[in-house]
Enzyme design. Structure first.
Site, PDB file in Angstrom:
ATOM      1  N   GLY A  51     -49.327  62.149  14.027  1.00 50.50           N
ATOM      2  CA  GLY A  51     -50.033  61.941  15.289  1.00 50.50           C
ATOM      3  C   GLY A  51     -51.325  61.183  15.050  1.00 50.50           C
ATOM      4  CD  GLN A  56     -57.247  60.652  14.416  1.00 49.79           C
ATOM      5  OE1 GLN A  56     -56.268  60.801  15.135  1.00 49.79           O
ATOM      6  NE2 GLN A  56     -57.284  61.069  13.155  1.00 49.79           N
ATOM      7  CB  CYS A  94     -57.381  65.703  10.417  1.00 50.79           C
ATOM      8  SG  CYS A  94     -58.036  64.502  11.596  1.00 50.79           S
ATOM      9  CG  LEU A  95     -53.639  60.675   9.647  1.00 53.69           C
ATOM     10  CD1 LEU A  95     -52.952  59.624  10.499  1.00 53.69           C
ATOM     11  CD2 LEU A  95     -53.114  60.640   8.211  1.00 53.69           C
ATOM     12  CG  HIS A 136     -54.665  67.630  15.192  1.00 56.30           C
ATOM     13  ND1 HIS A 136     -54.981  68.229  13.992  1.00 56.30           N
ATOM     14  CD2 HIS A 136     -55.140  66.362  15.111  1.00 56.30           C
ATOM     15  CE1 HIS A 136     -55.642  67.357  13.229  1.00 56.30           C
ATOM     16  NE2 HIS A 136     -55.737  66.206  13.877  1.00 56.30           N
ATOM     17  CD  GLU A 137     -53.257  63.603  16.826  1.00 56.66           C
ATOM     18  OE1 GLU A 137     -54.328  62.963  16.897  1.00 56.66           O
ATOM     19  OE2 GLU A 137     -52.762  63.951  15.730  1.00 56.66           O
ATOM     20  CG  HIS A 140     -58.531  63.616  16.916  1.00 60.36           C
ATOM     21  ND1 HIS A 140     -59.579  63.534  16.028  1.00 60.36           N
ATOM     22  CD2 HIS A 140     -57.445  63.929  16.172  1.00 60.36           C
ATOM     23  CE1 HIS A 140     -59.140  63.791  14.801  1.00 60.36           C
ATOM     24  NE2 HIS A 140     -57.846  64.040  14.857  1.00 60.36           N
TER      25      HIS A 140
HETATM   26 NI    NI Z   1     -56.604  64.445  13.281  1.00 55.33          NI
END
Ligand code: NI
Length: 170
Positions: A51, A56, A94-95, A136-137, A140
């Site tokens: 995701g 991000q 998380c990226l 999660h997204e 963000h």
């Molecule tokens: Ni993330």
């Protein structure tokens, strides 16, 4: 590193862009959204991740992409309209926090309403990993990271680990 010229860089913590609330979009009249979503999907698959949210990649729009092995999904202005009372704690990465994972409590199932890239309403009923990814997204899009969801002790320990990984001198 060689890559497609349209590749987007994923922004890592700490960055103010990851702490802001992103703005609602109007897919029907925003000609850039389709390309944004395509670039986000590319960055997500490259990472690889399951995701990615627009902040991000430095874009403060309420757009997220996901793929939990069921094909690419794109949601604009996603809102969780109902969620299960039952929650589950699981390690989450998380990226934007490369190398880190922390235990995060999430609802195990939810219903999410959003718009697709044509501006048409869509409803997603999700459980398990997909429910976790959507929560999660959406976090963000509200400037919330997994370290903000951890307990104070876990948060301190996680930030210490993260700084050790990314700033070995400090
Ligand atoms: Ni993330």
């Amino acid at each position: 590193m060689k890559g497609p010229t349209h590749a987007m860089r994923i922004i890592a913590h700490p960055s103010p862009v990851l702490k802001e609330r992103a703005s609602e979009v109007e897919p029907a009249s925003d000609a850039d959204l389709r390309q944004l979503a395509a670039k986000m999907a590319h960055a997500m698959y490259e990472a690889p991740g399951v995701g990615l949210a627009a902040p991000q990649v430095g874009v403060q729009k309420r757009v997220l992409v996901f793929d939990v092995d069921e094909g690419l999904g794109v949601l604009c202005n996603p809102v969780i309209v109902s969620r299960s009372a039952q929650t589950e704690v699981d390690e989450e990465g998380c990226l934007s926090l490369p190398g880190l994972s922390v235990p995060v409590e999430r609802s195990v199932a939810l219903v999410c309403e959003a718009l697709d890239l044509d501006g048409e309403p869509v409803t997603v009923e999700a459980e398990g990993l997909l429910a976790r990814v959507i929560q999660h997204e959406i976090d963000h899009l509200d400037g919330v990271l997994i370290i903000d969801r951890a307990t104070p002790e876990e948060r301190r320990a996680a930030i210490r680990r993260y700084n050790e990984i990314h700033d070995p001198v400090g």
